[in-house]
Write a protein that holds these residues in place. Structure first.
Motif, PDB file in Angstrom:
ATOM      1  N   ASP A   1      47.782  -4.211  -6.981  1.00 12.41           N
ATOM      2  CA  ASP A   1      48.155  -3.545  -8.224  1.00 12.41           C
ATOM      3  C   ASP A   1      49.025  -2.322  -7.970  1.00 12.41           C
ATOM      4  O   ASP A   1      50.004  -2.059  -8.690  1.00 12.41           O
ATOM      5  CB  ASP A   1      46.898  -3.119  -8.995  1.00 12.41           C
ATOM      6  CG  ASP A   1      46.136  -4.313  -9.552  1.00 12.41           C
ATOM      7  OD1 ASP A   1      46.750  -5.390  -9.666  1.00 12.41           O
ATOM      8  OD2 ASP A   1      44.933  -4.155  -9.846  1.00 12.41           O
ATOM      9  N   MET A   2      48.657  -1.553  -6.943  1.00 17.63           N
ATOM     10  CA  MET A   2      49.430  -0.355  -6.595  1.00 17.63           C
ATOM     11  C   MET A   2      50.845  -0.725  -6.156  1.00 17.63           C
ATOM     12  O   MET A   2      51.819  -0.055  -6.500  1.00 17.63           O
ATOM     13  CB  MET A   2      48.715   0.438  -5.505  1.00 17.63           C
ATOM     14  CG  MET A   2      47.411   1.085  -5.975  1.00 17.63           C
ATOM     15  SD  MET A   2      46.524   1.931  -4.659  1.00 17.63           S
ATOM     16  CE  MET A   2      47.664   3.272  -4.298  1.00 17.63           C
ATOM     17  N   LYS A   3      50.951  -1.811  -5.354  1.00 22.95           N
ATOM     18  CA  LYS A   3      52.279  -2.261  -4.920  1.00 22.95           C
ATOM     19  C   LYS A   3      53.127  -2.676  -6.115  1.00 22.95           C
ATOM     20  O   LYS A   3      54.312  -2.356  -6.200  1.00 22.95           O
ATOM     21  CB  LYS A   3      52.140  -3.427  -3.946  1.00 22.95           C
ATOM     22  CG  LYS A   3      51.669  -3.042  -2.561  1.00 22.95           C
ATOM     23  CD  LYS A   3      51.632  -4.255  -1.646  1.00 22.95           C
ATOM     24  CE  LYS A   3      51.211  -3.867  -0.219  1.00 22.95           C
ATOM     25  NZ  LYS A   3      51.153  -5.056   0.679  1.00 22.95           N
ATOM     26  N   SER A   4      52.492  -3.378  -7.055  1.00 19.08           N
ATOM     27  CA  SER A   4      53.214  -3.808  -8.247  1.00 19.08           C
ATOM     28  C   SER A   4      53.675  -2.606  -9.073  1.00 19.08           C
ATOM     29  O   SER A   4      54.825  -2.543  -9.527  1.00 19.08           O
ATOM     30  CB  SER A   4      52.307  -4.712  -9.084  1.00 19.08           C
ATOM     31  OG  SER A   4      52.958  -5.100 -10.274  1.00 19.08           O
ATOM     32  N   SER A   5      52.751  -1.650  -9.257  1.00 19.47           N
ATOM     33  CA  SER A   5      53.103  -0.445 -10.015  1.00 19.47           C
ATOM     34  C   SER A   5      54.201   0.346  -9.320  1.00 19.47           C
ATOM     35  O   SER A   5      55.132   0.862  -9.960  1.00 19.47           O
ATOM     36  CB  SER A   5      51.875   0.443 -10.208  1.00 19.47           C
ATOM     37  OG  SER A   5      50.878  -0.233 -10.937  1.00 19.47           O
ATOM     38  N   ASN A   6      54.115   0.433  -8.007  1.00 21.15           N
ATOM     39  CA  ASN A   6      55.112   1.164  -7.230  1.00 21.15           C
ATOM     40  C   ASN A   6      56.486   0.514  -7.363  1.00 21.15           C
ATOM     41  O   ASN A   6      57.507   1.201  -7.512  1.00 21.15           O
ATOM     42  CB  ASN A   6      54.678   1.211  -5.765  1.00 21.15           C
ATOM     43  CG  ASN A   6      55.572   2.116  -4.936  1.00 21.15           C
ATOM     44  OD1 ASN A   6      55.803   3.263  -5.288  1.00 21.15           O
ATOM     45  ND2 ASN A   6      56.090   1.593  -3.833  1.00 21.15           N
ATOM     46  N   GLN A   7      56.517  -0.829  -7.337  1.00 24.58           N
ATOM     47  CA  GLN A   7      57.784  -1.536  -7.480  1.00 24.58           C
ATOM     48  C   GLN A   7      58.389  -1.308  -8.864  1.00 24.58           C
ATOM     49  O   GLN A   7      59.599  -1.124  -9.012  1.00 24.58           O
ATOM     50  CB  GLN A   7      57.571  -3.041  -7.234  1.00 24.58           C
ATOM     51  CG  GLN A   7      58.853  -3.861  -7.220  1.00 24.58           C
ATOM     52  CD  GLN A   7      59.780  -3.444  -6.083  1.00 24.58           C
ATOM     53  OE1 GLN A   7      59.322  -3.056  -5.000  1.00 24.58           O
ATOM     54  NE2 GLN A   7      61.082  -3.490  -6.328  1.00 24.58           N
ATOM     55  N   ALA A   8      57.490  -1.313  -9.876  1.00 19.82           N
ATOM     56  CA  ALA A   8      57.962  -1.057 -11.242  1.00 19.82           C
ATOM     57  C   ALA A   8      58.543   0.343 -11.359  1.00 19.82           C
ATOM     58  O   ALA A   8      59.578   0.559 -11.996  1.00 19.82           O
ATOM     59  CB  ALA A   8      56.812  -1.246 -12.230  1.00 19.82           C
TER      60      ALA A   8
END
Length: 285
Positions: free
Chosen positions: A68-75
């Protein structure tokens, strides 16, 4: 069956009788210790299995949170890129707007310069006309209206009543006007005839429109004879529709019967002057 059980009991008694009580107690103690160790190991094993399951669940949770953190970071990275693009574009737009404003200010300045030059020429023209024609004659008026210079000459100085033939006295006045017009080859002179409101009809002339235009062309012919370039001259008639005063008295009607010599820059040349300023502006970019 009963015989078999009996034999077993007898066997056990025989075996028991073969081991001393001391040895039996020692074996029993050792067995108990072994059992305790087994029980302790079993408890520890169960605890380890429980901890392992908890750790596995925790690990899975952490993996999910990391995803989830990786996804949020990419966003966030993508949003930051978009914001950077928008910010850069906004800065470019502001810069273009400022450049556009500067260009418009410069164009306005150029136009103001062109108009100032025209005003300077107009002022010089008025001075020349007043000096040449004279400003003490009440029947000759030199003025500027909306940036245009005009000479208004009373009808009595130019024509006999009801006539469009130019008088000899008028030629002396027109000679002075001709001198000024000839000195300004970049200007045009519109000869504008005005009449009073009394109806007029004589010969081929059927109304005041005809009379006002005919008087204009008569003066133009005199100016041409005096050396004015006919390409600078424009014939115009206004009939009685632009009066200076009400046509209710003889005095007022005399005011309204007049000829105006409108001296104005050639429109195409004025625009050429502005276009030249615009070219200079483009060359300086």
């Amino acid at each position: 069956m009963k015989k078999l059980m009996l034999l077993s009991v007898v066997g056990m008694l025989i075996l028991t009788s073969c081991v001393s009580k001391k040895e039996f107690m020692a074996l029993e103690t050792k067995h108990k210790a072994t059992q305790d160790l087994l029980n302790s190991a079993t408890v520890k094993l169960n605890k380890c299995l429980s901890d392992e399951a908890a750790s596995a669940a925790r690990l899975e949770e952490l993996k999910n949170r990391l995803a989830d953190m990786k996804s949020s970071n990419q966003a966030l990275i993508e949003n930051t890129k978009d914001m950077t693009v928008l910010t850069t574009q906004g800065a470019k737009n502001v810069e273009k707007s400022l450049e556009s404003l500067k260009e418009k200010d410069l164009k306005i300045s150029r136009l103001q310069d062109a108009l100032s030059k025209k005003d300077s020429v107009t002022l010089a023209l008025v001075t020349s006309l007043k000096k040449a024609v004279g400003i003490d004659d009440p029947d000759i008026e030199i003025n500027v209206e909306k940036g245009v210079v005009f000479i208004s000459i009373a009808d009595k100085l130019l024509f006999q009543s009801g006539s469009y033939n130019v008088t000899t006295k008028a030629k002396d006045v027109l000679a002075k006007v001709a001198k000024v017009i000839k000195s300004k080859p970049d200007f045009e002179a519109m000869i504008e005839g005005h009449t009073d409101s009394r109806s007029y009809s004589k010969g081929v002339l059927i109304d005041n429109w005809d009379l006002s235009v005919k008087r204009s062309t008569s003066i133009i012919r005199v100016l041409q004879e005096l050396g004015v370039n006919p390409g600078q001259l424009i014939a115009a008639g206004r009939s009685s529709y632009v009066p200076l005063a009400d046509n209710d008295t003889a005095e007022n009607r005399a005011k309204n019967r007049r000829t105006r010599v409108v001296v104005l820059p050639k429109i195409d040349q004025f625009y050429e002057m502005i276009e030249e300023e615009m070219k200079n502006l483009s060359a300086e970019k």
